[in-house]
Design an enzyme around this catalytic site. Sequence first.
Site, PDB file in Angstrom:
ATOM      1  N   ASP A  90      41.584  33.561  44.225  1.00 32.25           N
ATOM      2  CA  ASP A  90      42.540  34.532  43.634  1.00 32.25           C
ATOM      3  C   ASP A  90      44.146  34.142  43.699  1.00 32.25           C
ATOM      4  OD1 ASP A  90      41.277  36.864  43.029  1.00 32.25           O
ATOM      5  OD2 ASP A  90      41.022  37.587  45.051  1.00 32.25           O
ATOM      6  N   LYS A 120      41.190  33.305  39.790  1.00 31.65           N
ATOM      7  CA  LYS A 120      41.043  34.615  39.364  1.00 31.65           C
ATOM      8  C   LYS A 120      42.188  35.347  39.362  1.00 31.65           C
ATOM      9  CE  LYS A 120      38.344  37.819  41.878  1.00 31.65           C
ATOM     10  NZ  LYS A 120      39.384  38.821  42.257  1.00 31.65           N
ATOM     11  N   GLU A 189      35.158  45.664  38.973  1.00 26.91           N
ATOM     12  CA  GLU A 189      34.920  46.243  40.104  1.00 26.91           C
ATOM     13  C   GLU A 189      35.144  47.641  40.144  1.00 26.91           C
ATOM     14  OE1 GLU A 189      37.718  44.616  43.081  1.00 26.91           O
ATOM     15  OE2 GLU A 189      37.388  46.397  44.286  1.00 26.91           O
TER      16      GLU A 189
HETATM   17  O1  KIV Z   1      39.514  39.723  46.887  1.00 26.06           O
HETATM   18  C1  KIV Z   1      38.416  39.892  46.754  1.00 26.06           C
HETATM   19  O2  KIV Z   1      37.545  40.047  47.550  1.00 26.06           O
HETATM   20  C2  KIV Z   1      37.832  40.215  45.433  1.00 26.06           C
HETATM   21  C3  KIV Z   1      36.658  40.569  45.212  1.00 26.06           C
HETATM   22  C4  KIV Z   1      36.238  42.184  46.008  1.00 26.06           C
HETATM   23  C5  KIV Z   1      36.104  40.670  43.828  1.00 26.06           C
HETATM   24  O3  KIV Z   1      38.641  40.056  44.466  1.00 26.06           O
END
Ligand code: KIV
Length: 271
Positions: A90, A120, A189
Site C-alpha cells: 500500500d 496499491k 472493500e
Molecule cells: O490495508 C489493508 O489491509 C487493505 C485491505 C483491507 C484490502 O487495504
Amino acid sequence: MSVTKDLKRITTETIRKMKFSGEKISMLTAYDFTIATLVDAAGTEIILVGDSAANVMAGHETTLPITLDQMIYHAQCVVRAAKRALVVVDLPFGTYQSDPQKALESAVRIMKESGAHAVKLEGGKEIEESIKRIINAGIPVMGHLGLTPQSIYQFGSYKVRAKDNSEAEQLISDAKLVEELGCFALVMEKIPADLAKKVTETIQIPTIGIGAGNSTDGQVLVVHDMLGLNNEFNPKFVRKYLQLEDQIKSAIENYVADVKSSDFPNENEQY
Ligand code: KIV
C-alpha cells in the site's frame, strides 16, 4: 483448472489469467517475516503489505499515520519471506494524492528499497494522474475502491459503501477507469455483493473483495482478523479460522504461572 500449481513465482500476469480460468485468487495481509513465511508457504497467491499495519501492528485508530519509511520496513520483512507470492504494498496516506510526481517517487521508493512487486492505491478519478504516472514507469498498480480507509474522515464511518445508486454508478465508472489506466487488479472493500458482482462481470481485470460477497475473482482478509487475534473486532465479513487471542493469552498465562511456581525451567530445559 489451476494456473498457479507448481509456479515458481506468481506474477501480475498469473493473476490476470486466473480471472479467465475461473480459479479464485487468495490474498492475505502480512507485515513481518514470520507471518509472511506462513502465508506464502500455505499457497496464498498475493501478500498485501497493507497500511492496516497502522492498526494491527502499531495500534493506531486509523491507517492515516503510517509513513512511507514504515511501509518500506514492513515490505522488506515480507519480501524476504515470500518465495512464491506476489507482494503488493500500500502507498500510505499523503504519499500519492497531492501530486503525480510525488506518487511516482513514493512508488519507486517502495519498489527499489523493498523489492516488492506492485503497489496499491486507494481511489478512482481523483487519483487518475497518479495511477497513470506510476504505471507509465513500469510499476504494476492494484486499485482499491468502495470503503477506502484512508478517507475515513471524509466518510465519517466504516459502514458499507455504494448502497445508493449515485455512489454505485460512481464506483462502476471508477472501476472502468482503473481498468483503462492499466491497473492489473482491483480491490473492492465493503460494498453490496450485487454491485461487486456487476463490476466483476463488467471489467476484464480481476476483482478482489473484502466484505463484497462471493462473486469477485478473489478474496482478501487482514491476517490478524482471520486468525482471531482480536476478540473485539467481529465484522460480518471476517471468517475467523482460529481463536488466537484466547490461545495466546492462555499460553502466556501458563508461562507466567510456571515462572512464578519455579516449574519453568525444569532439568531438561537447562544446561
Ligand atoms: O490495508 C489493508 O489491509 C487493505 C485491505 C483491507 C484490502 O487495504
